[in-house]
Enzyme design. Structure first.
Site, PDB file in Angstrom:
ATOM      1  N   HIS A 107       0.825  -1.216   0.000  1.00 40.64           N
ATOM      2  CA  HIS A 107       0.000   0.000   0.000  1.00 40.64           C
ATOM      3  C   HIS A 107       0.861   1.269   0.000  1.00 40.64           C
ATOM      4  CE1 HIS A 107      -3.800  -2.178   0.614  1.00 40.64           C
ATOM      5  NE2 HIS A 107      -3.114  -2.956   1.420  1.00 40.64           N
ATOM      6  N   ASN A 109     -10.304  -3.096   1.591  1.00 44.65           N
ATOM      7  CA  ASN A 109      -9.924  -2.988   0.189  1.00 44.65           C
ATOM      8  C   ASN A 109     -11.152  -2.664  -0.644  1.00 44.65           C
ATOM      9  OD1 ASN A 109      -7.082  -3.558   0.259  1.00 44.65           O
ATOM     10  ND2 ASN A 109      -7.546  -5.718   0.577  1.00 44.65           N
TER      11      ASN A 109
END
EC number: 1.11.1.6
Length: 488
Positions: free
Chosen positions: A57, A130
């Site tokens: 990320h 997500n």
């Protein structure tokens, strides 16, 4: 040792590892145990592989906003920020790609992180998810290996199809998420045009102590928009910052993106006998079993003034709960309760929670944490750094954030509990059969484009077997597309 035999996997101290697939839990399906030295060493070692960029990320964008309750959910949770229709709570969100580094393009085929911080009056609540409702694996012990297979190869310095597909060949539970990733939603047109999911299962507890398990769904009010592989590749070359640009400009011109939050709610006593493991991160709960129930809306209305200070240094930890919300026995969630906070302590320092973007806003932190790198809590002569004490320092509340749950069985490394309909492939097949003919064609082409680059035929065959197990037509079409590319 013969040349054909493999060496024994060990810890960093050289002790043999008995099970590298399953974490140590308190009985089958129970929470994970702190005594699992192999799990903690593996996750802690993995968190420290990059300085100072996030290991996963890394590439991200963020914005401030608010969450407003639109529907009464007090029958299911006592969380204060959800306790009254019309109540608003300040929020900060960070969107991100997963596998690429900080300089990667926004329009890559990759899951997107959807990490949300609620600055509630009972402390910060972090919901880390997500843009997909499922994930590739269901045990955190496999997470470092999974990410290694998707990141740059140590020798070639680039992502290798051999590594990507070899891991998936040995992880049949990934078939569902691979089908999501390689389908149309694998490349969102922007952060505004995708859904967000808590993905994990969480616990809600109401004022009477009743326990429910929940899944979070943030449905975009802008509508779903996606890019094809060709469009994504072109945009990555012409504007690598496409998603950042879109989010920044839309908020600056007053077009505030929003999402409607829904939850699925399962009474806790239904979990044990549900037809598949409800805590398996590779599976969804069918809406026919547990319909979506509306909770509120999320609105983003302010850009950060400093991307580094507020986006790059933002830290989200799923162990930041508030009264009325807690964890479930989801193994991946259990591992992340440790790993996320530990990653921030390493990357940003032990006092990262004092940074403005991470500090509570509607209340204040009051504890006995002291010193460390960049400490800003300069307590002086009138405070003590231990508890209990006789000098009026903060004391424990005596009220747990969520209800206790029973555990049974022997400690040890256990596979996930098997329910009557547990299967690694059924939901992937269901997803495939929901697609239109055009969507299926693009899915097959996307999979074949990567799988045809794999150098080992046995790896290709294992992956083809997974798609065939999900749906025979699915497998046949992928195989035909792979063979055509190989022959061409």
């Amino acid at each position: 040792m013969s040349k054909s035999s493999k060496p024994t996997l060990t810890t960093e101290a050289g002790a043999p590892v008995a099970d590298n697939q399953n974490s140590t839990s308190a009985g089958i399906g129970g929470p994970l145990l702190l005594q699992d030295q192999h799990l903690l060493e593996k996750l802690a070692r993995f968190n420290r592989e990059r300085i100072p960029e996030r290991v996963v990320h890394a590439r991200g964008s963020g914005a401030y906003g608010y969450f407003e309750v639109t529907d009464d959910v007090t029958a299911h949770t006592s969380a204060h920020f959800l306790g009254e229709v019309g109540r608003r709570t300040e929020t900060f969100i960070r969107f991100s790609t997963v596998a690429d580094n900080l300089g990667g393009p926004d329009a890559a085929r990759d899951p997107r992180g959807f990490a949300l911080k609620f600055y509630t009056e009972e402390g910060n609540y972090d919901l880390v998810g997500n843009n997909t409702p499922v994930f590739f694996i269901k045990d955190p012990l496999k997470f470092p290996d999974f990410i290694h297979s998707q990141k740059r190869d140590p020798f070639t310095g680039k992502q290798e199809p051999d590594n990507v597909w070899d891991f998936w060949a040995h992880a049949p539970e990934a078939t569902h998420q691979v089908t999501w990733l390689m389908g149309d939603r694998g490349i969102p047109a922007s952060y505004r045009h995708m859904n967000g999911y808590g993905s994990h299962t969480y616990q809600w507890t109401n004022a009477e102590g009743e326990v429910f398990f929940v899944k979070y769904h943030f449905k975009t009010n802008q509508g779903i928009r996606c890019l094809s592989s060709d469009q994504g590749a072109e945009l990555s070359g012409t504007d690598p910052n496409s998603h950042q640009t879109d989010l920044l400009q839309s908020i600056e011109r007053g077009v505030f993106p929003s999402w409607t939050l829904y939850v699925q709610i399962m009474p806790a006593d239904e979990a044990a006998d549900y037809r598949f493991n409800p805590f398996d991160l590779t599976k969804v709960w069918p809406h026919g079993d547990y319909p979506l129930q509306r909770v509120g809306r999320l609105v983003l209305d302010r850009n950060p003034d400093n991307v580094f200070a507020e986006v790059e240094q933002s830290a989200f930890s799923p162990n930041n709960f508030v009264p009325g919300i807690g964890p479930s026995p989801d193994k991946m969630l259990q591992g992340r309760l440790f790993a996320y906070a530990d990653a921030h302590r390493y990357r940003l320092g032990v006092n990262h929670t004092q940074l403005p973007v991470n500090a509570p806003k509607a209340t204040e932190a009051n504890n006995y944490g002291r010193d460390g790198l960049m400490a800003a809590n300069a307590y002086g002569r009138h405070t003590k750094n231990y508890e209990p004490n006789s000098y009026g320092g903060p004391v424990e509340s005596g009220a747990p954030l969520s209800a206790p749950r029973p555990v049974t069985g022997y400690w040890g490394t256990h596979e996930a509990p098997q329910h009557s309909k547990d299967d690694d492939f059924f939901q992937a097949g269901e997803l495939y059969r929901l697609m239109s003919e055009e969507e299926k064609g693009r899915l097959v082409a996307n999979i074949a484009g990567g799988l045809a680059q794999v150098s080992r035929e046995d790896v290709i065959e294992k992956n083809l077997a997974h798609f065939s197990a999900a749906d025979p037509e699915y497998g046949r079409r992928v195989e035909a597309a792979v063979r055509e590319l190989q022959e061409g």
